[in-house]
Design a protein around this motif. Structure first.
Motif, mmCIF file in Angstrom:
data_model
loop_
_atom_site.group_PDB
_atom_site.id
_atom_site.type_symbol
_atom_site.label_atom_id
_atom_site.label_comp_id
_atom_site.label_asym_id
_atom_site.label_seq_id
_atom_site.Cartn_x
_atom_site.Cartn_y
_atom_site.Cartn_z
ATOM 1 N N CYS A 237 46.831 39.156 13.594
ATOM 2 C CA CYS A 237 48.141 38.532 14.151
ATOM 3 C C CYS A 237 48.853 38.984 15.421
ATOM 4 N N MET A 238 48.578 40.559 15.458
ATOM 5 C CA MET A 238 48.832 40.943 16.796
ATOM 6 C C MET A 238 47.966 40.490 18.000
ATOM 7 N N VAL B 175 52.970 40.696 8.496
ATOM 8 C CA VAL B 175 52.039 40.907 7.468
ATOM 9 C C VAL B 175 52.898 41.483 6.234
ATOM 10 N N ARG B 176 53.505 42.491 6.328
ATOM 11 C CA ARG B 176 54.193 43.096 5.477
ATOM 12 C C ARG B 176 55.011 42.183 4.587
ATOM 13 N N ASP C 12 44.424 41.656 8.944
ATOM 14 C CA ASP C 12 45.437 40.565 9.163
ATOM 15 C C ASP C 12 46.422 40.895 10.316
ATOM 16 N N SER C 13 47.012 42.279 10.252
ATOM 17 C CA SER C 13 48.088 42.623 11.319
ATOM 18 C C SER C 13 47.269 42.509 12.608
ATOM 19 N N SER D 264 55.695 43.393 15.570
ATOM 20 C CA SER D 264 55.680 42.095 14.894
ATOM 21 C C SER D 264 54.612 41.713 13.960
ATOM 22 N N ALA D 265 53.298 41.980 14.170
ATOM 23 C CA ALA D 265 52.425 41.690 13.590
ATOM 24 C C ALA D 265 52.251 42.617 12.142
ATOM 25 N N VAL D 266 52.780 43.927 12.185
ATOM 26 C CA VAL D 266 52.969 44.674 11.016
ATOM 27 C C VAL D 266 54.046 44.117 10.127
ATOM 28 N N ASP E 272 45.037 43.841 4.952
ATOM 29 C CA ASP E 272 46.401 44.003 5.579
ATOM 30 C C ASP E 272 46.181 44.327 7.082
ATOM 31 N N VAL E 273 45.453 45.346 7.073
ATOM 32 C CA VAL E 273 45.175 45.936 8.633
ATOM 33 C C VAL E 273 44.549 45.143 9.461
#
Lengths: 287, 189
Positions: A101-102, A156-157, A97-98, A151-153, A94-95
């Motif tokens: 994404c960021m 993904v959340r 991916d964030s 936004s990235a966090v 997840d980290v």
């Protein structure tokens, strides 16, 4: 997006060797890190335009680093050192991916900022230094980084929600349209008095086409993939498109590789700084 | 991206798939490839052909725009300084050097000038040399100067920023061009 079983799907997922990911990741990491360090170290490059280029390079650095790290984890998982479904691995995933994404969103924002900066330079050149002060530049960059991180966090959340994906795709399409419009408008007005010079018009068209074409070519396949997942997950044609996912990710990563060549390396000042840095490091190793 | 697991896993796939799976992809129903009318990669082919056509179309559109002319900009701003003639040097154009090489110039003298917002008084030398700098994006000084070179209605008497090198690699084709001498900027190319 993988086939349920290999027997039932005619469109097997196209695998890209991990070594290709590694090579692209490492090379783009080196390039972009070089750009970031060069802009920070050279005082002449502390201007709004170079700040945006540096921000773009920083986002690309994060993307390359994260992707390379992810590849390492995949390799370890394949070898059996990591458990794919473990709790800490999922969190780590997840980290990563964030971060990816960021950096994707940040790259797009940086392109936008560069295009707007160039637009202001041309159309409001008289007031450029009043409009684009270093403080405003830093504020803009701060806003970009913070909003991309948040936004990235969130993305993904809440990835299960289709709304997030729709927002992501809409954001990309709108940014693409704005960048396209800004550059074409700048080009059109810059060409007003240059009708006679065919050679120059060819070069101008070529540059703009390359700038925009590379952006579209690298980013659009991935976003079309996202759209297709939302719109037609069960359609066989869509499945065949989805089977090329790794190729599309390679394209996305290679954009981080090509970016410095398009934006940063075309500045003589930046190239001069690179040469100085590399010679300095050579000298240090020799002495 | 998205390491969420699907229901019941995806079966005998040897691929390391823990990043590339999406929860809403229903793995229980196989996608049937029976009776496809078109080629199975038709979306892929269609997408890439469409993208290529779009890029080529954009290229020709941009080239055509230069031949037929583009709409006039209507932004006009009064020049805040004395209008003077710009000097520009482009070693790749056969327009001849307008000024001596930068090293021969007194660097403390500012030659940065602006055009009066009157199109009839275009400086033909600068006109022929101006657009050459349009796509030298790398340097802030150059960007400010190109606004003047492109002869908009707004005369741009911009104080160029202090940058030590002004020569730019104009295109990916790699033809270097020398930039204009900016007010207060150092020329080193």
């Amino acid at each position: 997006m993988n086939a349920t079983t290999a027997n039932q799907s005619d469109c097997l997922e196209v695998k890209v060797p991990v070594s290709l990911f590694f090579i692209i990741g490492v090379v783009s990491l080196a390039e972009n890190l070089l750009v970031v360090v060069a802009v920070i170290r050279n005082r002449n490059l502390h201007s709004p335009m170079y700040c945006f280029i540096c921000s773009l390079a920083a986002f690309n650095t994060i993307a390359s680093l994260t992707k390379t790290w992810e590849n390492l984890m995949i390799v370890f998982a394949n070898v059996g050192q990591l458990e794919k479904k473990g709790f800490s691995e999922k969190n780590l995933d997840d980290v990563m991916d964030s971060l990816l994404c960021m950096s994707f969103m940040g790259s797009i924002f940086s392109f936008l900022a560069i295009a707007v900066d160039r637009y202001i330079t041309i159309f409001h050149a008289l007031r450029y230094h009043n409009i684009m002060t270093m403080q405003r530049t830093k504020a803009i960059l701060g806003v970009i980084w913070i909003s991309c991180g948040v936004s990235a966090v969130l993305m993904v959340r809440f990835f299960d929600s289709k709304l997030i994906m729709i927002c992501f795709v809409v954001f990309f399409v709108v940014s693409l349209a704005i960048i396209c419009f800004l550059y074409i408008y700048m080009f059109m007005l810059a060409r007003i008095h240059a009708r006679k010079i065919a050679a120059l018009s060819m070069r101008g068209s070529l540059t703009l086409t390359i700038l925009f074409g590379v952006f579209a070519m690298c980013w659009t396949p991935f976003f079309l993939h996202l759209i297709i997942i939302m719109v037609c997950p069960m359609n066989p044609y869509c499945e065949c498109y989805r089977s090329l996912f790794q190729l599309h990710v390679v394209l996305l990563m290679s954009h981080a590789l090509i970016d410095p060549a398009i934006y940063a390396f075309r500045s003589a000042e930046l190239r001069h700084t690179f040469r100085k840095m590399l010679h300095w490091s050579d000298w240090n190793w020799c002495s | 991206m998205a390491g969420v697991d699907g229901p019941n896993g995806t079966g005998a796939s040897p691929a390391p798939d823990y990043e590339w799976r999406y929860e809403y992809y229903d793995d229980d129903e196989p996608v049937s490839f029976e009776g496809l009318k078109a080629h199975r990669y038709s979306i892929v082919i269609g997408f890439w052909v469409g993208l290529a056509v779009f890029v080529v179309f954009m290229f020709f559109l941009l080239t055509l725009l230069t031949k037929t002319g583009a709409p006039h900009p209507d932004s006009g701003q009064p020049c805040e300084k004395q209008p003077r003639v710009i000097g520009y040097m482009d070693t790749n154009l056969n327009t001849g050097a307008l000024f001596p090489r930068p090293s021969a110039l007194d660097s403390s003298s500012s030659l940065f000038q602006c055009f009066v917002s009157n199109e009839g008084q275009l400086n033909s030398r600068a006109a022929s040399a101006g657009p050459a700098a349009v796509w030298s994006w790398g340097d802030g000084t150059l960007l400010q100067e190109l606004a003047v070179l492109t002869h908009f209605n707004l005369p741009n008497c911009v104080d160029s920023e202090q940058s030590s090198a002004v020569g730019e690699d104009d295109m990916l084709l790699g033809e270097p061009e020398l930039a204009i001498i900016g007010e207060g900027s150092e020329q080193q190319e």
